[in-house]
Every structure is written in C-alpha cells, then in structure tokens.
Scaffold this motif. Structure first.
Motif, PDB file in Angstrom:
ATOM      1  N   ALA A  80       0.831  -1.205   0.000  1.00 30.99           N
ATOM      2  CA  ALA A  80       0.000   0.000   0.000  1.00 30.99           C
ATOM      3  C   ALA A  80       0.865   1.254   0.000  1.00 30.99           C
ATOM      4  O   ALA A  80       0.615   2.211  -0.754  1.00 30.99           O
ATOM      5  N   VAL A  81       1.907   1.274   0.834  1.00 30.08           N
ATOM      6  CA  VAL A  81       2.749   2.468   0.908  1.00 30.08           C
ATOM      7  C   VAL A  81       3.510   2.679  -0.400  1.00 30.08           C
ATOM      8  O   VAL A  81       3.686   3.825  -0.849  1.00 30.08           O
TER       9      VAL A  81
ATOM     10  N   HIS B 161       0.710  -3.941   3.554  1.00 30.62           N
ATOM     11  CA  HIS B 161      -0.148  -4.952   2.949  1.00 30.62           C
ATOM     12  C   HIS B 161      -0.178  -4.806   1.426  1.00 30.62           C
ATOM     13  O   HIS B 161      -0.176  -3.697   0.885  1.00 30.62           O
ATOM     14  N   LYS B 162      -0.237  -5.922   0.734  1.00 28.77           N
ATOM     15  CA  LYS B 162      -0.422  -5.928  -0.720  1.00 28.77           C
ATOM     16  C   LYS B 162      -1.928  -5.760  -1.018  1.00 28.77           C
ATOM     17  O   LYS B 162      -2.758  -6.040  -0.151  1.00 28.77           O
ATOM     18  N   PRO B 163      -2.286  -5.314  -2.217  1.00 28.95           N
ATOM     19  CA  PRO B 163      -3.701  -5.117  -2.558  1.00 28.95           C
ATOM     20  C   PRO B 163      -4.590  -6.323  -2.272  1.00 28.95           C
ATOM     21  O   PRO B 163      -5.726  -6.163  -1.840  1.00 28.95           O
ATOM     22  N   ARG B 164      -4.082  -7.541  -2.492  1.00 27.65           N
ATOM     23  CA  ARG B 164      -4.905  -8.733  -2.264  1.00 27.65           C
ATOM     24  C   ARG B 164      -5.232  -8.933  -0.790  1.00 27.65           C
ATOM     25  O   ARG B 164      -6.139  -9.713  -0.442  1.00 27.65           O
ATOM     26  N   GLN B 165      -4.490  -8.251   0.102  1.00 27.21           N
ATOM     27  CA  GLN B 165      -4.743  -8.364   1.535  1.00 27.21           C
ATOM     28  C   GLN B 165      -5.694  -7.287   2.045  1.00 27.21           C
ATOM     29  O   GLN B 165      -6.001  -7.247   3.233  1.00 27.21           O
ATOM     30  N   LEU B 166      -6.160  -6.417   1.147  1.00 28.88           N
ATOM     31  CA  LEU B 166      -7.015  -5.298   1.531  1.00 28.88           C
ATOM     32  C   LEU B 166      -8.469  -5.579   1.182  1.00 28.88           C
ATOM     33  O   LEU B 166      -8.760  -6.259   0.198  1.00 28.88           O
TER      34      LEU B 166
ATOM     35  N   ALA C 131      -8.881  -0.738  -0.275  1.00 24.98           N
ATOM     36  CA  ALA C 131      -8.261  -0.516  -1.584  1.00 24.98           C
ATOM     37  C   ALA C 131      -8.686   0.829  -2.166  1.00 24.98           C
ATOM     38  O   ALA C 131      -7.871   1.550  -2.763  1.00 24.98           O
ATOM     39  N   GLN C 132      -9.955   1.180  -1.977  1.00 24.31           N
ATOM     40  CA  GLN C 132     -10.439   2.471  -2.480  1.00 24.31           C
ATOM     41  C   GLN C 132      -9.694   3.621  -1.807  1.00 24.31           C
ATOM     42  O   GLN C 132      -9.318   4.598  -2.451  1.00 24.31           O
ATOM     43  N   ARG C 133      -9.449   3.496  -0.510  1.00 22.94           N
ATOM     44  CA  ARG C 133      -8.756   4.568   0.214  1.00 22.94           C
ATOM     45  C   ARG C 133      -7.285   4.654  -0.176  1.00 22.94           C
ATOM     46  O   ARG C 133      -6.709   5.747  -0.223  1.00 22.94           O
ATOM     47  N   VAL C 134      -6.655   3.504  -0.461  1.00 19.65           N
ATOM     48  CA  VAL C 134      -5.271   3.532  -0.954  1.00 19.65           C
ATOM     49  C   VAL C 134      -5.219   4.246  -2.301  1.00 19.65           C
ATOM     50  O   VAL C 134      -4.338   5.082  -2.554  1.00 19.65           O
ATOM     51  N   ALA C 135      -6.170   3.939  -3.183  1.00 13.37           N
ATOM     52  CA  ALA C 135      -6.205   4.586  -4.495  1.00 13.37           C
ATOM     53  C   ALA C 135      -6.418   6.094  -4.352  1.00 13.37           C
ATOM     54  O   ALA C 135      -5.819   6.891  -5.076  1.00 13.37           O
ATOM     55  N   LEU C 136      -7.265   6.489  -3.410  1.00 14.55           N
ATOM     56  CA  LEU C 136      -7.501   7.922  -3.180  1.00 14.55           C
ATOM     57  C   LEU C 136      -6.235   8.592  -2.647  1.00 14.55           C
ATOM     58  O   LEU C 136      -5.860   9.683  -3.099  1.00 14.55           O
ATOM     59  N   ALA C 137      -5.557   7.934  -1.693  1.00 13.20           N
ATOM     60  CA  ALA C 137      -4.315   8.494  -1.155  1.00 13.20           C
ATOM     61  C   ALA C 137      -3.265   8.624  -2.247  1.00 13.20           C
ATOM     62  O   ALA C 137      -2.532   9.623  -2.306  1.00 13.20           O
TER      63      ALA C 137
ATOM     64  N   GLY D  47      -6.689   6.591   7.345  1.00  9.41           N
ATOM     65  CA  GLY D  47      -6.953   5.570   8.346  1.00  9.41           C
ATOM     66  C   GLY D  47      -6.379   4.207   8.043  1.00  9.41           C
ATOM     67  O   GLY D  47      -6.899   3.186   8.514  1.00  9.41           O
ATOM     68  N   LEU D  48      -5.273   4.154   7.281  1.00 11.41           N
ATOM     69  CA  LEU D  48      -4.701   2.866   6.890  1.00 11.41           C
ATOM     70  C   LEU D  48      -3.233   2.724   7.283  1.00 11.41           C
ATOM     71  O   LEU D  48      -2.482   1.998   6.642  1.00 11.41           O
ATOM     72  N   ALA D  49      -2.826   3.405   8.334  1.00  9.65           N
ATOM     73  CA  ALA D  49      -1.421   3.325   8.751  1.00  9.65           C
ATOM     74  C   ALA D  49      -1.020   1.884   9.078  1.00  9.65           C
ATOM     75  O   ALA D  49       0.108   1.459   8.806  1.00  9.65           O
ATOM     76  N   GLN D  50      -1.960   1.115   9.621  1.00  9.92           N
ATOM     77  CA  GLN D  50      -1.655  -0.264  10.012  1.00  9.92           C
ATOM     78  C   GLN D  50      -1.544  -1.210   8.807  1.00  9.92           C
ATOM     79  O   GLN D  50      -1.026  -2.314   8.929  1.00  9.92           O
TER      80      GLN D  50
END
Length: 350
Positions: A94-95, A131-136, A141-147, A124-127
C-alpha cells in the motif's frame, strides 16, 4: 486550480459535447446512465482520450486544444485519478502504491515513502501500509487509491465510479469518509457516477449527461426538485410530465389534465412524488382535485413500501403500504381510482 473545458469527442458514431467548469475546493458530478459519455469526459480531462474539438484548461494552462495542436500527455498533467477498479499495483505494498506517483516525479524513495505513510495515516490505513492489494478489503483498496491520487497534490482530482465496486454496507461508510476528504482537498474534483445518492452527497454541482450531451446542470437540490428529463425524474423518484398550463389547469402532452395549486401559463413540467398518490377501489369524493382511472401494470417491493406501476391517462408510479396492497387486493390488470391533491404537484417552466 480552476478547471475550464469545452469538450468535443468523437468515437465512431458517438459524439460527446460537454461544458465543464469547476472551481477550486468544489466537486462537480457527471451523472448519467451507462453509455451517456461520463467516463469519456473523464478520460478526455485526464488526457487518455485526445479531443477532436474544444479545449481543456487547468489553472490557466491549456492541456488539450486540437485547433492549436496542443496536447499535454497524462503524466505531465497536474491530475490525480481514482479508477473504478482502483488499478493498484498488485506486486507493491500500500505504501509503495501511494509513493509511486511521487517517485515518478523525481522524489527520493525515503522522502516518498515518508509522505506516502502520512497519506495512509490520513485515510486511516497506517496499520495496512505493508499490505499488498490482495490483503485489503474493497473499502481499504479504495482509500489507498484515493491516497495515491492525492499524494501528488494535483490541481484536479478525477473519480471514476469510486464506490461502484463496494458492497452496500461498505459504501455507506466510505461515502462519508470520501466526503470528508473532498472537503479538505483544495483542488477541483470531477466525479463520474450513475448513482444519484453518490452525486447528491458528494457533489456541489451536477452535470447530467444523456446521449453524449448535457441535459441539465445545477446544484443537487435544484435538480432533484426540478428534473427536466425522464431519466432524472426516475433517479430522484418523481413522476414527471410535460404540458401546457392555463391557470391552474395543465393539459399534458401525452394525454390527461392535471390541476395544480398555483396558476401558470405556457409550456411547463409538472411533478409529484409516488407517495403523494392515493389508490381507491371506488371513485372517491372530497378534496382531491386530480382523479382518474388507471390499471395496475406491476407491483414490486421498493424500500419499505410497495411501488405500484399504473397505466392510465397519465401513467404513473404510486408508493403504498403493504397493508394498502392487501386492503385493495391489488393485482396486475386490476383497475383502481387514482387521486393526487393539487397541493402535492409542482409545476415549473420548460
């Protein structure tokens, strides 16, 4: 940055014409049925679909103008995009997904990862940073894409059906979070959706597109109150008719006459909600001024009520209780009397 564009895109026999103007800090939703041209408009703004006519300007900079042979490639536009399926890099954490755009713009890995970590914390996804996308989950996943889209600090944010891949329960939560992030974002946002609730909750202005053209534009509340096409009326849950008013009497284009509470003259639209309709076995007496005979064409559960589709002059939708269905013994083909009070109708000029 202010987005100003006059789009003309030809794809085979399909033509899109749209005037888009979005101020910094505001969100414009392109709302319309599938195939209306919404995603085509978004791809044109992103530079993924070159214009055949018109111009796109962002913050005073021309991004696309075929008449002057100007075209700025997508990677050189100050634009962040969240696609419907998010399109996260499956082999990256994710990072690293969030840091990708920063590194592509020349930022060193350590600084890019530090900034990406801050953005993940904001959503809200610091934890889940490693994680890889398949673990989300879908919402994560939507919030990672927005970030990832916001990390590059774009002048324009494009959202293509950002909640469509989520289940109903997750969508409610993510919609509220997305509204918060959009309120904090200082740039212009264009949201593409076919969901009226997403548009009403997330957008400051709506642009309704049908068959490649804009059919209505304005604030969500105004469009919900005064729809101008059958598609919009269906979205916001209203019966919509066109006719000619002479005082409080409106002769409908498709047959029938409706009485309204306020006099008007000339061509008008007239609307009323399905829950303003009363159904009766026998012709009622009393105050309702709009009364006609109709035939039940269909019955279906609709939220916590029952929606009845009726053929008459005019046709209409009625929302009634389950108890009313039992009391009237409603079945397809049955004739019932329809009443709508004049005070429940709303007429406005075409």
């Amino acid at each position: 940055m202010t987005l100003q564009s006059n789009l003309t895109v030809h794809i085979g026999s399909f033509t899109l014409n749209a005037q888009v103007d979005v101020q910094p800090g505001s969100t414009l939703a392109l709302l319309g049925p599938n195939g209306a041209g919404k995603s085509t408009a978004l791809r044109a703004l992103a530079g993924l679909r070159p214009l055949t006519g018109g111009v796109v300007e962002l913050g005073g900079r021309t991004l696309d103008d075929p008449e002057r042979n100007v075209f700025v490639p997508p990677e050189h536009r100050s634009i962040g995009v969240v696609f419907q399926d998010y399109l996260l890099f499956g082999h990256l954490s994710a990072v690293d997904n969030v840091a990708f755009g920063l590194r592509a713009r020349g930022m060193r890995k350590r600084e890019a990862n530090a900034e990406a970590t801050e953005w993940l914390d904001r959503v809200g996804l610091a934890q889940q940073a490693r994680h890889k996308p398949r673990q989300l989950s879908g919402g994560q996943a939507q919030r990672v894409a927005l970030a990832r889209a916001l990390a590059i600090r774009p002048g324009l944010l494009l959202l293509d059906e950002p909640l469509a891949a989520l289940d109903a329960a997750t969508r409610i939560q993510i919609r509220a979070q997305l509204r918060k992030h959009l309120d904090e974002y200082e740039g212009a946002t264009v949201l593409v959706t076919h969901d009226p609730l997403d548009a009403m909750v997330l957008a400051d202005q709506l642009l309704v597109v049908e068959h490649g053209s804009v059919v209505q534009a304005g604030p969500p509340a105004e469009i919900a109150r005064r729809p101008r096409t059958d598609y919009i009326a269906a979205l916001v849950g209203l019966n919509l008719y066109r006719g000619v008013a002479n005082g409080v009497s409106i002769k409908l284009d498709d047959g029938g006459v409706l009485t309204t509470a306020h006099p008007m003259d000339g061509a008008v639209f007239v609307t009323f909600p399905p829950n303003a309709v009363s159904l009766h076995k026998n012709r009622p007496e009393g105050s309702p001024r709009n009364t006609w005979l109709a035939e039940v064409a269909g019955i279906e559960q609709h939220a916590d009520t029952v929606r009845v589709r009726l053929n008459g002059t005019p046709d209409l939708l009625a929302d009634v209780t389950t108890a009313a269905v039992a009391e009237l013994s409603l079945t397809p083909g049955q004739q019932v009397w329809v009443t709508v009070k004049a005070t429940e109708t709303h007429a406005y000029p075409i």
